[in-house]
Write a protein that holds these residues in place. Structure first.
Motif, short mmCIF file in Angstrom:
data_model
loop_
_atom_site.label_atom_id
_atom_site.label_comp_id
_atom_site.label_asym_id
_atom_site.label_seq_id
_atom_site.Cartn_x
_atom_site.Cartn_y
_atom_site.Cartn_z
N ASP A 218 78.33 30.38 14.11
CA ASP A 218 78.43 28.96 13.98
C ASP A 218 77.58 28.00 14.37
N ASP A 219 77.38 28.01 15.75
CA ASP A 219 76.21 27.56 16.42
C ASP A 219 74.98 27.58 15.56
N LEU A 220 74.58 28.67 15.60
CA LEU A 220 73.21 28.88 14.98
C LEU A 220 73.08 28.24 13.56
N LYS A 221 74.11 28.23 12.93
CA LYS A 221 74.19 27.50 11.59
C LYS A 221 74.04 26.09 11.57
N LEU A 222 74.80 25.49 12.59
CA LEU A 222 74.72 24.06 12.95
C LEU A 222 73.21 23.66 13.32
N LEU A 223 72.72 24.24 14.29
CA LEU A 223 71.49 23.96 14.75
C LEU A 223 70.26 24.10 13.73
N ASP A 224 70.50 25.01 12.71
CA ASP A 224 69.44 25.28 11.52
C ASP A 224 69.64 24.05 10.73
N GLU A 225 70.86 23.81 10.33
CA GLU A 225 71.07 22.66 9.56
C GLU A 225 70.63 21.23 10.03
N LEU A 226 70.47 21.18 11.36
CA LEU A 226 69.94 19.96 12.06
C LEU A 226 68.69 19.95 12.38
N GLY A 227 67.98 21.24 12.04
CA GLY A 227 66.43 21.19 12.04
C GLY A 227 65.84 21.94 13.17
N PHE A 228 66.77 22.23 14.37
CA PHE A 228 66.37 22.74 15.62
C PHE A 228 65.74 24.17 15.51
N LYS A 229 64.77 24.31 16.43
CA LYS A 229 64.16 25.64 16.70
C LYS A 229 64.40 25.93 18.01
N ILE A 230 65.36 27.20 18.09
CA ILE A 230 65.53 27.65 19.66
C ILE A 230 64.36 28.16 20.33
N ILE A 231 64.25 27.80 21.70
CA ILE A 231 62.95 28.48 22.44
C ILE A 231 63.59 29.20 23.68
N TYR A 232 62.88 29.95 24.07
CA TYR A 232 62.90 30.81 25.13
C TYR A 232 61.91 30.83 26.29
N LEU B 130 74.47 40.60 25.57
CA LEU B 130 74.02 39.24 25.25
C LEU B 130 72.52 39.06 25.02
N TYR B 131 71.87 39.62 25.58
CA TYR B 131 70.44 39.89 25.41
C TYR B 131 70.34 40.54 23.90
N GLY B 132 70.88 41.59 23.51
CA GLY B 132 70.66 42.28 22.30
C GLY B 132 71.31 41.38 21.24
N SER B 133 72.00 40.25 21.27
CA SER B 133 72.59 39.33 20.39
C SER B 133 71.57 38.57 20.29
N GLY B 134 70.36 38.09 20.75
CA GLY B 134 69.51 37.27 20.72
C GLY B 134 69.70 35.80 21.40
N LEU B 135 70.53 36.26 22.62
CA LEU B 135 70.50 35.20 23.49
C LEU B 135 69.73 35.47 24.88
N LYS B 136 68.54 35.16 24.97
CA LYS B 136 67.80 35.52 26.15
C LYS B 136 67.48 34.62 27.25
N ARG B 137 68.29 33.46 27.25
CA ARG B 137 68.60 32.75 28.54
C ARG B 137 69.89 33.12 29.04
N ILE B 138 70.25 33.64 29.98
CA ILE B 138 71.58 34.20 30.72
C ILE B 138 71.70 33.62 31.94
N SER B 139 72.63 33.01 32.40
CA SER B 139 72.98 32.44 33.76
C SER B 139 74.23 33.03 34.28
N TYR B 140 74.14 33.33 35.58
CA TYR B 140 75.05 33.99 36.24
C TYR B 140 75.65 33.08 37.08
N VAL B 141 77.08 33.06 36.90
CA VAL B 141 77.80 31.59 37.70
C VAL B 141 78.80 32.28 38.36
N ALA B 142 78.78 31.99 39.95
CA ALA B 142 79.66 32.39 40.89
C ALA B 142 80.56 31.09 41.37
N SER B 143 81.81 31.54 41.50
CA SER B 143 82.78 30.37 42.01
C SER B 143 82.52 30.51 43.60
N GLY B 144 82.70 29.32 44.13
CA GLY B 144 82.60 29.44 45.44
C GLY B 144 81.56 28.11 45.93
#
Length: 321
Positions: free
Chosen positions: A307-321, A97-111
């Motif tokens: 698809d998400d990245l295209k939508l966010l670009d169309e709306l003028g958003f800039k992803i931050i980390y 995921l980090y290599g794909s450009g998603l630098k904020r990653i959350s570990y979620v555990a049931s329970g």
């Protein structure tokens, strides 16, 4: 009649929206409401967009009876069930995921909480990853935590700790009876928002009222929460809410707009259920939302990253980390 523009102008000048103000927004013209909420977002947050993705590190057999959750052992649902995944495999998933450009990653555990061994394994991995990669942002959602665990997570470099309040305190017993609202508040109160951010929001479509939604938004403001996930119920077969009506795009947009008026400088995050909106969240992002979980959810599919990245670009958003 409430003047939405006048209220927006007060908010951008640091007025604190009252419960009475917010109740009037419930019946306000939707187009004007969402337009002004988006203006508040632009004023306080600009076009910054907070993106994260999640990894379901432990699935199913949860002891808690949350009525919406497919992972509860109290419900008969068709999901994958597995213990904490192998740490080597988890590291590989994280780096993919980090290599794909998603630098904020959350570990979620049931329970309700993780075991001591599970906690130590996750702690060691998080510490190792933060030592290796300067720009990775790791978050966790591990249920109820104690003070020692929170201090250890800070030491490991955890960026955010997530624990949803889900709804208002008054409505919470309709959602879950195996743990209390105060259990959640105790965890949130122990987190130092300066070193580790709190991530907490709710899930909507459970039968709650707009009054419950507003009370949650005010509670989050009082706690100083700056990352607020908005989940839309995806009724899962086998849960007590499998027959609940899915919220409309307009209803979700109104919820987000009201949250923006109450929490003007927070990242309001589209989370579970975004696929149900029909437009990938476009309208919601134009109603004051400025954050999202990208990729798959815990037990349901997400949207394609491109698809998400295209939508966010169309709306003028800039992803931050």
């Amino acid at each position: 009649m409430l003047d939405i523009v006048a209220l927006k102008n007060k908010v951008v000048n640091n007025y604190i929206v009252t419960r009475e103000d917010a109740l009037e927004l419930v019946n306000a013209d939707l187009n004007e409401l969402t337009k002004q909420a988006n203006e508040i977002r632009k004023h306080f947050c600009g076009n910054s967009f907070d993106a994260c993705t999640i990894i379901n590190v432990k699935s199913g057999k949860c002891s808690e009876n949350c009525i919406f959750c497919a992972q509860s052992k109290h419900h008969d649902t068709d999901i994958d069930i597995y213990p904490l995944i192998d740490i080597k495999e988890l590291k590989e998933k994280t780096l993919l995921l980090y290599g794909s450009g998603l630098k904020r990653i959350s570990y979620v555990a049931s329970g309700k909480s993780v075991s001591e061994d599970e906690f130590i394994n996750l702690y060691n991995l998080i510490k190792d990853l933060n030592d290796e990669y300067d720009d990775i942002n790791l978050c966790v959602s591990l249920g109820i935590l104690d003070d020692k665990q929170i201090r250890m997570l800070k030491n490991a470099g955890v960026d955010r700790i997530h624990n949803n309040l889900e709804s208002s305190e008054d409505y919470f017993t309709e959602i879950c009876t195996t743990h209390s609202y105060s259990d959640k508040l105790k965890t949130l109160d122990m987190i130092d928002g300066e070193n580790v951010m709190v991530c907490s929001g709710g899930i909507f479509g459970l039968g709650e009222t707009f009054e419950d939604m507003i009370d949650l938004a005010i509670q989050l403001r009082n706690l100083g929460v700056k990352s607020i996930p908005i989940n839309v119920l995806n009724p899962i077969k086998g849960t007590p809410v499998e027959d609940n009506e899915i919220l409309s795009n307009d209803e979700v947009s109104r919820i987000i707009a009201i949250f923006r008026f109450i929490n003007p400088d927070s990242y309001i995050r589209l989370a579970g259920g975004r696929l149900l909106l029909g437009d990938n969240g476009r309208k919601a992002f134009q109603s004051g939302a400025n954050a999202a979980i990208l990729g798959d959810m815990l037990t349901t599919d997400g949207l394609k990253l491109e698809d998400d990245l295209k939508l966010l670009d169309e709306l003028g958003f800039k992803i931050i980390y």
